[in-house]
Design a protein around this motif. Structure first.
Motif, PDB file in Angstrom:
ATOM      1  N   ARG A   1      -4.333  14.691  -1.030  1.00 28.01           N
ATOM      2  CA  ARG A   1      -5.725  13.764  -0.070  1.00 28.01           C
ATOM      3  C   ARG A   1      -5.892  12.830   0.175  1.00 28.01           C
ATOM      4  NH1 ARG A   1      -9.023  18.936  -2.872  1.00 28.01           N
ATOM      5  NH2 ARG A   1      -7.105  20.731  -3.174  1.00 28.01           N
ATOM      6  N   ALA A   2      -5.682  11.931  -0.114  1.00 24.11           N
ATOM      7  CA  ALA A   2      -5.623  10.654  -0.230  1.00 24.11           C
ATOM      8  C   ALA A   2      -4.813   9.091  -0.794  1.00 24.11           C
ATOM      9  CB  ALA A   2      -6.791   9.749  -0.931  1.00 24.11           C
ATOM     10  N   HIS A   3      -3.858   8.123  -0.102  1.00 29.46           N
ATOM     11  CA  HIS A   3      -2.819   7.912  -0.898  1.00 29.46           C
ATOM     12  C   HIS A   3      -2.845   6.535  -0.084  1.00 29.46           C
ATOM     13  CE1 HIS A   3       1.407   8.260  -1.968  1.00 29.46           C
ATOM     14  NE2 HIS A   3       1.004   7.081  -2.503  1.00 29.46           N
ATOM     15  N   PHE A   4      -3.000   5.318  -0.570  1.00 31.03           N
ATOM     16  CA  PHE A   4      -3.060   4.096  -0.407  1.00 31.03           C
ATOM     17  C   PHE A   4      -2.108   3.609  -0.879  1.00 31.03           C
ATOM     18  CE2 PHE A   4      -6.674   5.769   1.675  1.00 31.03           C
ATOM     19  CZ  PHE A   4      -7.363   4.676   2.286  1.00 31.03           C
ATOM     20  N   VAL A   5      -1.633   2.549  -1.001  1.00 29.10           N
ATOM     21  CA  VAL A   5      -0.351   1.537  -0.846  1.00 29.10           C
ATOM     22  C   VAL A   5      -0.875   0.128  -0.386  1.00 29.10           C
ATOM     23  CG1 VAL A   5       2.427   1.159  -1.375  1.00 29.10           C
ATOM     24  CG2 VAL A   5       1.400   3.448  -0.844  1.00 29.10           C
ATOM     25  N   LEU A   6      -0.421  -0.496  -1.995  1.00 27.33           N
ATOM     26  CA  LEU A   6      -0.093  -1.995  -2.166  1.00 27.33           C
ATOM     27  C   LEU A   6       1.018  -2.375  -2.007  1.00 27.33           C
ATOM     28  CD1 LEU A   6      -1.473  -5.233  -1.555  1.00 27.33           C
ATOM     29  CD2 LEU A   6      -1.821  -5.108  -4.405  1.00 27.33           C
ATOM     30  N   PRO A   7       2.042  -2.651  -0.346  1.00 22.50           N
ATOM     31  CA  PRO A   7       3.223  -3.105  -0.622  1.00 22.50           C
ATOM     32  C   PRO A   7       4.410  -3.723  -1.116  1.00 22.50           C
ATOM     33  CG  PRO A   7       2.343  -2.891   1.398  1.00 22.50           C
ATOM     34  CD  PRO A   7       1.579  -2.739   0.777  1.00 22.50           C
ATOM     35  N   ARG A   8       4.966  -3.562  -1.516  1.00 16.77           N
ATOM     36  CA  ARG A   8       5.507  -4.643  -2.808  1.00 16.77           C
ATOM     37  C   ARG A   8       6.038  -5.725  -1.467  1.00 16.77           C
ATOM     38  NH1 ARG A   8       5.296  -6.531  -7.022  1.00 16.77           N
ATOM     39  NH2 ARG A   8       6.378  -4.507  -8.516  1.00 16.77           N
ATOM     40  N   VAL A   9       7.013  -5.708  -0.067  1.00 10.96           N
ATOM     41  CA  VAL A   9       6.992  -6.475   0.680  1.00 10.96           C
ATOM     42  C   VAL A   9       6.619  -6.281   1.911  1.00 10.96           C
ATOM     43  CG1 VAL A   9       8.942  -7.711   1.843  1.00 10.96           C
ATOM     44  CG2 VAL A   9       9.576  -7.388  -0.823  1.00 10.96           C
ATOM     45  N   GLU A  10       5.952  -7.347   2.736  1.00  9.01           N
ATOM     46  CA  GLU A  10       5.347  -6.746   4.215  1.00  9.01           C
ATOM     47  C   GLU A  10       6.334  -7.753   5.105  1.00  9.01           C
ATOM     48  OE1 GLU A  10       1.297  -6.175   4.159  1.00  9.01           O
ATOM     49  OE2 GLU A  10       1.378  -6.544   2.230  1.00  9.01           O
ATOM     50  N   LEU A  11       6.535  -7.435   6.561  1.00 13.48           N
ATOM     51  CA  LEU A  11       6.399  -8.222   7.418  1.00 13.48           C
ATOM     52  C   LEU A  11       5.184  -8.084   8.352  1.00 13.48           C
ATOM     53  CD1 LEU A  11       8.476  -9.726   9.020  1.00 13.48           C
ATOM     54  CD2 LEU A  11       9.466  -7.701  10.090  1.00 13.48           C
TER      55      LEU A  11
ATOM     56  N   GLU B   1       6.347  -8.167 -13.125  1.00 10.41           N
ATOM     57  CA  GLU B   1       6.431  -7.998 -11.202  1.00 10.41           C
ATOM     58  C   GLU B   1       7.437  -9.587 -10.812  1.00 10.41           C
ATOM     59  OE1 GLU B   1       3.889  -6.703  -9.770  1.00 10.41           O
ATOM     60  OE2 GLU B   1       4.484  -4.837 -11.134  1.00 10.41           O
ATOM     61  N   ARG B   2       7.057 -10.300 -11.616  1.00 10.81           N
ATOM     62  CA  ARG B   2       8.243 -10.833 -11.183  1.00 10.81           C
ATOM     63  C   ARG B   2       9.530 -10.954 -10.456  1.00 10.81           C
ATOM     64  NH1 ARG B   2       7.793 -17.139 -12.227  1.00 10.81           N
ATOM     65  NH2 ARG B   2       7.372 -16.248 -14.312  1.00 10.81           N
ATOM     66  N   ASP B   3      10.195  -9.910 -11.990  1.00  9.32           N
ATOM     67  CA  ASP B   3      11.580  -9.915 -11.537  1.00  9.32           C
ATOM     68  C   ASP B   3      11.640  -8.371 -10.954  1.00  9.32           C
ATOM     69  OD1 ASP B   3      12.219 -11.197 -13.917  1.00  9.32           O
ATOM     70  OD2 ASP B   3      12.021  -9.561 -15.658  1.00  9.32           O
ATOM     71  N   GLN B   4      10.888  -7.754 -10.579  1.00 11.26           N
ATOM     72  CA  GLN B   4      10.777  -6.844  -9.940  1.00 11.26           C
ATOM     73  C   GLN B   4      11.116  -7.250  -8.244  1.00 11.26           C
ATOM     74  OE1 GLN B   4       8.333  -2.999 -10.221  1.00 11.26           O
ATOM     75  NE2 GLN B   4       8.045  -3.667 -12.167  1.00 11.26           N
ATOM     76  N   ALA B   5       9.401  -8.092  -8.034  1.00 16.79           N
ATOM     77  CA  ALA B   5       9.541  -8.554  -7.258  1.00 16.79           C
ATOM     78  C   ALA B   5      11.068  -8.947  -6.661  1.00 16.79           C
ATOM     79  CB  ALA B   5       7.863 -10.140  -6.984  1.00 16.79           C
ATOM     80  N   MET B   6      10.883 -10.124  -7.615  1.00 21.05           N
ATOM     81  CA  MET B   6      12.983 -11.086  -7.017  1.00 21.05           C
ATOM     82  C   MET B   6      13.921  -9.839  -6.572  1.00 21.05           C
ATOM     83  SD  MET B   6      12.495 -14.128  -9.987  1.00 21.05           S
ATOM     84  CE  MET B   6      14.099 -14.205  -9.613  1.00 21.05           C
ATOM     85  N   THR B   7      13.678  -8.522  -6.994  1.00 24.68           N
ATOM     86  CA  THR B   7      15.317  -8.049  -7.126  1.00 24.68           C
ATOM     87  C   THR B   7      14.738  -7.148  -5.841  1.00 24.68           C
ATOM     88  OG1 THR B   7      14.646  -6.820  -9.061  1.00 24.68           O
ATOM     89  CG2 THR B   7      15.717  -5.784  -7.649  1.00 24.68           C
ATOM     90  N   SER B   8      13.224  -7.184  -5.287  1.00 31.74           N
ATOM     91  CA  SER B   8      13.042  -6.642  -4.740  1.00 31.74           C
ATOM     92  C   SER B   8      13.601  -6.677  -3.071  1.00 31.74           C
ATOM     93  CB  SER B   8      11.376  -6.096  -3.623  1.00 31.74           C
ATOM     94  OG  SER B   8      10.625  -4.975  -4.575  1.00 31.74           O
ATOM     95  N   LEU B   9      13.722  -8.457  -3.165  1.00 31.21           N
ATOM     96  CA  LEU B   9      13.347  -9.837  -2.139  1.00 31.21           C
ATOM     97  C   LEU B   9      15.240  -9.978  -2.088  1.00 31.21           C
ATOM     98  CD1 LEU B   9      11.133 -12.123  -2.883  1.00 31.21           C
ATOM     99  CD2 LEU B   9      10.937 -11.324  -1.054  1.00 31.21           C
TER     100      LEU B   9
ATOM    101  N   TYR C   1       5.399 -14.850  12.817  1.00 33.24           N
ATOM    102  CA  TYR C   1       5.909 -14.050  11.872  1.00 33.24           C
ATOM    103  C   TYR C   1       5.415 -14.306  10.667  1.00 33.24           C
ATOM    104  CZ  TYR C   1       7.540 -11.272  15.408  1.00 33.24           C
ATOM    105  OH  TYR C   1       7.883 -10.831  16.782  1.00 33.24           O
ATOM    106  N   LYS C   2       5.450 -13.519   9.125  1.00 30.58           N
ATOM    107  CA  LYS C   2       5.509 -13.923   8.232  1.00 30.58           C
ATOM    108  C   LYS C   2       6.052 -12.427   7.574  1.00 30.58           C
ATOM    109  CE  LYS C   2       0.933 -16.262   8.049  1.00 30.58           C
ATOM    110  NZ  LYS C   2      -0.180 -16.765   7.502  1.00 30.58           N
ATOM    111  N   LEU C   3       7.005 -13.082   5.991  1.00 33.04           N
ATOM    112  CA  LEU C   3       6.922 -12.468   4.781  1.00 33.04           C
ATOM    113  C   LEU C   3       6.662 -12.427   3.737  1.00 33.04           C
ATOM    114  CD1 LEU C   3       9.478  -9.974   4.356  1.00 33.04           C
ATOM    115  CD2 LEU C   3      10.583 -12.391   3.354  1.00 33.04           C
ATOM    116  N   LEU C   4       5.765 -11.611   3.262  1.00 33.32           N
ATOM    117  CA  LEU C   4       4.994 -12.197   2.385  1.00 33.32           C
ATOM    118  C   LEU C   4       5.571 -10.613   1.341  1.00 33.32           C
ATOM    119  CD1 LEU C   4       2.974 -10.587   4.578  1.00 33.32           C
ATOM    120  CD2 LEU C   4       1.824 -11.706   3.763  1.00 33.32           C
ATOM    121  N   VAL C   5       4.877 -11.044   0.510  1.00 31.69           N
ATOM    122  CA  VAL C   5       5.736 -10.188  -1.586  1.00 31.69           C
ATOM    123  C   VAL C   5       4.250 -10.748  -2.407  1.00 31.69           C
ATOM    124  CG1 VAL C   5       6.820 -12.504  -2.424  1.00 31.69           C
ATOM    125  CG2 VAL C   5       7.260 -10.199  -3.129  1.00 31.69           C
TER     126      VAL C   5
END
Length: 452
Positions: A121-131, A154-162, A138-142
């Protein structure tokens, strides 16, 4: 400011993450970004190995976003009311003063009924990585969510995602879709029954407008790349909002919709009345004649005026000022054209996005008037769950937000493409002509599918 290639940007963000010092007084949400050279957003998104995948392109803001992964989300499958949503929304806004931190997502057309499982009924996401693209920049954000004190995780997950980010690949070449069968719900016989019920004199005196819709299901025996489909659709209707939400590999909701629910910049709000429809002409002269006929048509003018009056009435308690165009203009798309009025408001201090969603969504352009009896008739009569069709999709942050109404949309599932279209039923509506209007509204997406 340095502008990196994609691989250089990933390396730069990774180095910054390694050196990042976490402080107790810092915002719980941390965002890092670097400027990059141009990257094709949809192709980049389609190449990524993780979910969710989110795409957003504004109608007239020169902005495009492709986002992956989930740093934080709030998701409600059932039993949620707008007051709870507003409380949760205020919690998210309080986590950071950074105006670049955004939550992307949507709310269903009807938040009191059964909804699509992954969308809720509602779903909002703060993404891990954005273009993100704004104009030619253009920007790449984490993003990192340190709300619960899990900064190192969080640092480990962000580095893994990148590290897992893939380079963009060309979208798969379009292939013509072999449609095995088509079914409509409601079917034409039931549609005629419903239109006759709504236009009955006694009914329409109490409920002057109901927006009836139809689910068209196409059974197929081949995979369809939703991002290729959205890219093709995007090319046909460039002056529309374009967005997609893919929370898992098996289900993707895409939309190429002309209708803005609202755009907010702090206390300044822009919205519109988009209602009243006709086709495009085969040449310039015929197109002008059709547009003029639309402007002069009593049924369509009445429908647009109902929507405009309702939006103004809904915004008035929340605003210091509300103004609307007195005469509609014609808004042209590739196969159809609509009557359109711009509306602007100056919001009172403290008014938040979920107050606006409560007030404006669903608009009379997708629900009806008065709202509650129209919604009740839709629930009881259409025979299918609209889910996020005609819902409100977009993004919000502390300082700005934008939501579109997902009217031209499709839900892509294994072996099936679900298409949606609706028509405003008011006094003077005829079942056959409204059915033709539904077909006209599907012309663009059906032509893409059959020409692929």
């Amino acid at each position: 400011m340095a502008v990196y290639s994609l691989s250089q940007a990933i390396a730069s963000l990774t180095d910054t993450l390694k050196q990042l010092k976490f402080q107790t007084q810092s915002d719980p949400i941390i965002q890092l970004s670097v400027s990059i050279k141009p990257v094709p957003a949809i192709a980049w998104l389609a190449a990524q190995p993780c979910y969710p995948r989110i795409y957003w392109k504004g109608r007239d803001t020169e902005e495009e976003v492709a986002a992956i992964g989930c740093c934080k989300d709030f998701f409600y499958a059932d039993n949620i009311d707008d007051n709870q949503l507003s409380i949760e929304y205020q919690k998210q806004r309080a986590l950071s003063n950074n105006q670049d931190i955004r939550y992307y997502g949507g709310v269903a057309f009807d938040r009191t009924t059964e909804c699509w499982p992954e969308f809720g009924r509602a779903h909002f996401v703060l993404p891990r990585v954005e273009l993100r693209r704004h104009g030619n920049d253009y920007k790449l954000l984490v993003n990192l969510n340190c709300e619960t004190g899990n900064a190192e995780s969080e640092r480990d997950q962000a580095m893994t995602s990148l590290a897992q980010l893939a380079s963009p690949k060309p979208l798969p070449p379009p292939n013509k879709i072999n449609i095995l069968s088509r079914s409509d719900r409601p079917d034409r016989y039931r549609w005629t029954e419903l239109v006759n019920q709504v236009t009955h004199q006694k009914f329409i005196q109490e409920t002057p407008k109901v927006v009836l819709s139809r689910l068209t299901q196409l059974e197929i025996n081949q995979p369809v790349d939703p991002w290729m489909l959205l890219a093709c659709w995007q090319g046909r209707n460039k002056n529309s909002f374009q967005f997609g939400f893919q929370f898992s590999p098996d289900s993707t909701f895409i939309s190429c919709t002309p209708e803005r629910l609202y755009r907010r910049r702090q206390r300044e709000l822009f919205t519109e009345a988009l209602a009243g429809t006709t086709t495009r002409g085969l040449n310039l002269e015929e197109d002008k004649v059709l547009a003029q006929t639309l402007m002069e048509d009593n049924k369509n003018s009445h429908e647009n005026r109902l929507v405009k009056d309702h939006i103004v009435d809904a915004l008035t308690p929340l605003s210091n000022y509300v103004g609307a165009e007195s005469i509609p203009k014609v808004f042209k798309l590739s196969h159809i054209q609509h009557l359109h009025r711009s509306i602007r408001a100056e919001l009172k201090p403290g008014v938040d996005d979920f107050q606006l969603l409560q007030a404006l969504h669903p608009t009379p352009a997708v629900g009806g008037l008065p709202k509650e009896p129209a919604m009740s008739f839709i629930r009881q009569s259409e025979g299918y769950a609209r889910g996020w069709y005609a819902g409100a999709c977009g993004y919000f942050n502390k300082y700005e937000s934008e939501f579109a109404v997902a009217i031209r949309s499709a839900l892509i599932e294994p072996g099936r493409i679900n298409l949606f279209a609706g028509a405003g039923i008011v006094s003077g509506s005829e079942a056959d002509s409204e059915w033709i209007e539904l077909e006209n509204k599907l012309t663009t997406i059906l032509s893409i599918l059959t020409e692929l």
